[in-house]
Each structure stands twice: as structure tokens, then as C-alpha cells.
Write an enzyme that holds these catalytic residues in place. Structure first.
Site, short mmCIF file in Angstrom:
data_model
loop_
_atom_site.label_atom_id
_atom_site.label_comp_id
_atom_site.label_asym_id
_atom_site.label_seq_id
_atom_site.Cartn_x
_atom_site.Cartn_y
_atom_site.Cartn_z
N ILE A 94 0.84 -1.20 0.00
CA ILE A 94 0.00 0.00 0.00
C ILE A 94 0.87 1.25 0.00
CG2 ILE A 94 -1.79 1.28 1.22
CD1 ILE A 94 -2.79 -1.43 0.14
N LYS A 95 0.54 2.15 -0.94
CA LYS A 95 1.29 3.40 -1.05
C LYS A 95 0.64 4.47 -0.19
CE LYS A 95 3.64 4.53 -5.28
NZ LYS A 95 3.46 5.16 -6.58
N ILE A 96 1.44 5.03 0.70
CA ILE A 96 0.95 6.08 1.59
C ILE A 96 1.84 7.31 1.42
CG2 ILE A 96 0.59 6.73 4.03
CD1 ILE A 96 -1.29 4.48 3.22
#
Ligand code: E4P
Length: 267
Positions: A94-96
Site C-alpha cells: 500500500i502506497k501512503i
């Protein structure tokens, strides 16, 4: 150096995998938008992402980005993305964003929480080595310094140049800069170098993904730095293969093979 492909287009992922050079995939909402416009056809977005994850396969991490700006929203979206899609090939990351808006520290809180839940995070939109250090400390599996966007920033804010007019997106900007810097960062490659140096000083397991790569020479520079991973758009991968003397050489060898009678051996 591991190579990730920076695209959400399944056709590009499939082709680059067939070359034997792809270790992972990164997407962002802009790349998803482009892919959807060109390739989704009558599939739902969920089916398209599921297909992309299958094509990448279990050994290639695929970064998918959240859209929320507050920590609670990003955590909820990350959990949904992970629950919905990780079962397909076990490759979801997941890209945050490191930060969503000034004065709020939503990115770090989100990274901490997701890493405690065992959800791997690629911390994106890294523009300083200090941001990367904090993201690694909070538990990010990957940090993504945006080399090309720092080169844009230096040209636009320090040199007064306009993208599309004075320079193009893919134009090379030198590693040692053009005499200007952003608080000590002389170029995108310099940002990558300092980020790698700092994380290696403290033996973080976090891997650095050189991101926002715009041309082949930038790939050469981040490889010389020893970055763990570079995420590279398909057209840049293609350009990495080109040289006029290679083409000229192939043409001449083919002609001479013909003249030497090679064809008989293969017929
Ligand atoms: C990948 O993780 C980034 O989202 C991407 O490299 C950004 O590239 P751009 O700055 O060329 O849009």
C-alpha cells in the site's frame, strides 16, 4: 538493482515481464487513470486491478495507492485494498504519502498502524531524505524519493524555467545540479543518493525505490548510487535498449551473415 515497472498498463507489465527484467510494479492514481482510459475497456476497475495483480504474479510486489488524506481514511482504505486484493497473488503493497497537508502528520501515523498490522507500505512523495528517515522509522517497507519531480522543482523554482516550454518532462538534469539546490539537495539523483546513504547508515530494512524516473541516464545514475530498486516507466525501459551503433552493428552483421551463406545452416 531491482527493477520495478512504473505503470498500471497490463500490456506494458506483461511485455516487460517477458523480457525477464521486472521485479515489481508501482502504480499511482494518475497511472491507473491512464491505464483505465486506454486498457480497461468493459472491465470493472476491481477486475482490472485483480488482473494486473495476477499478471504481476506472487513474486512481484505491486504498489496500490490510497486516496484519503486523513489517517483514519487512509488506514480504512489500505485495509480494504489489502483485504480485497492481497488474496489474489499475495503481492499487494500500500502506497501512503509521507504527508497529506501541512500541520497534520497523517502519513506517519498511517504507516505506523499499517506496519503493526503487517500490511507492507511504500511511502510515496518523498522529497527529502529526512522524510524518508522518518518513514523508515515508522515502519515503511519501501520509501520512494521522487527524483524527476525534484529536478522539475529545481528548474521551476530556482532556475525560473517552465516545463513544456523551457524543458520537457523527460529531459536530463545533471546529478550535481546546475548551481542551485533545494535545502542542500542538488538534483533528484542527489536526493536518492542521500536517502540511500542515511538509511544504510542505520541498517534499516526499508528499501529505497528511486521513483519519478524520467530518462535512461537517471537510471544509470541511481544504479551507480547503488539504490535498491528503481521504478521505471515502460518507455524509459525501451529507451535504455537503444543506441544507433547497436542498430548499425546488427544491420551490418545481418548483411555479412547473408553474404557468408549463414542462411544454409538454418534452413
Ligand atoms: C511511482 O511510484 C511514482 O508515483 C511515479 O514514479 C511518479 O512519476 P512522475 O513524477 O513522472 O509522475
Amino acid at each position: 538493482m531491482k527493477i520495478f515497472i512504473d505503470t498500471a498498463k497490463i500490456s506494458e507489465i506483461r511485455e516487460a515481464i517477458s523480457w525477464g527484467i521486472v521485479d515489481g510494479v508501482t502504480t499511482n492514481p494518475s497511472l491507473i487513470r491512464k491505464a483505465v482510459e486506454e486498457e480497461k475497456k468493459d472491465m470493472s476497475l476491481e477486475d482490472y486491478i485483480a488482473e494486473l495483480l495476477k499478471v504481476a504474479g506472487p513474486d512481484r510486489p505491486v504498489s496500490l495507492e490510497v486516496m484519503g488524506l486523513k489517517s483514519e481514511d487512509m488506514i480504512r482504505e489500505a485495509e480494504i485494498l489489502y483485504d480485497k486484493f492481497n488474496g489474489i497473488a499475495g503481492n499487494v503493497v500500500i502506497k501512503i504519502p509521507i504527508n497529506t497537508y501541512a500541520g497534520h502528520y497523517e502519513g506517519l501515523k498511517t504507516i505506523k498502524r499499517l506496519s503493526e498490522e503487517g500490511i507492507p507500505v511504500n511511502c510515496t512523495l518523498i522529497m527529502t531524505p529526512e522524510q524518508a528517515l522518518l518513514a523508515a522509522k515508522a515502519g515503511a517497507r519501501y520509501v520512494s524519493p521522487f527524483a524527476g519531480r525534484i529536478d522539475d522543482y529545481l528548474r521551476e523554482t530556482k532556475l525560473g524555467l517552465k516545463r513544456g516550454q523551457d524543458f520537457q518532462k523527460g529531459d536530463y538534469y545533471p546529478w550535481d545540479g546546475k548551481g542551485v539546490d533545494d535545502n542542500g539537495i542538488r538534483s533528484g539523483a542527489d536526493l536518492v543518493e542521500k536517502t540511500v546513504m542515511i538509511l544504510e547508515n542505520y541498517d534499516y530494512e526499508t528499501e529505497v525505490i528511486a521513483s519519478s524516473i524520467r530518462n535512461a541516464r537517471q537510471v544509470r545514475e541511481v544504479a551507480m548510487i547503488g539504490v535498491h530498486i528503481a521504478t521505471i516507466p515502460f518507455h524509459v525501459l525501451q529507451s535504455m535498449l537503444l543506441h544507433p551503433k547497436t542498430e548499425e552493428g546488427v544491420k551490418k552483421f545481418s548483411e555479412d551473415a547473408e553474404k557468408a551463406g549463414y542462411r544454409e545452416i538454418f534452413s
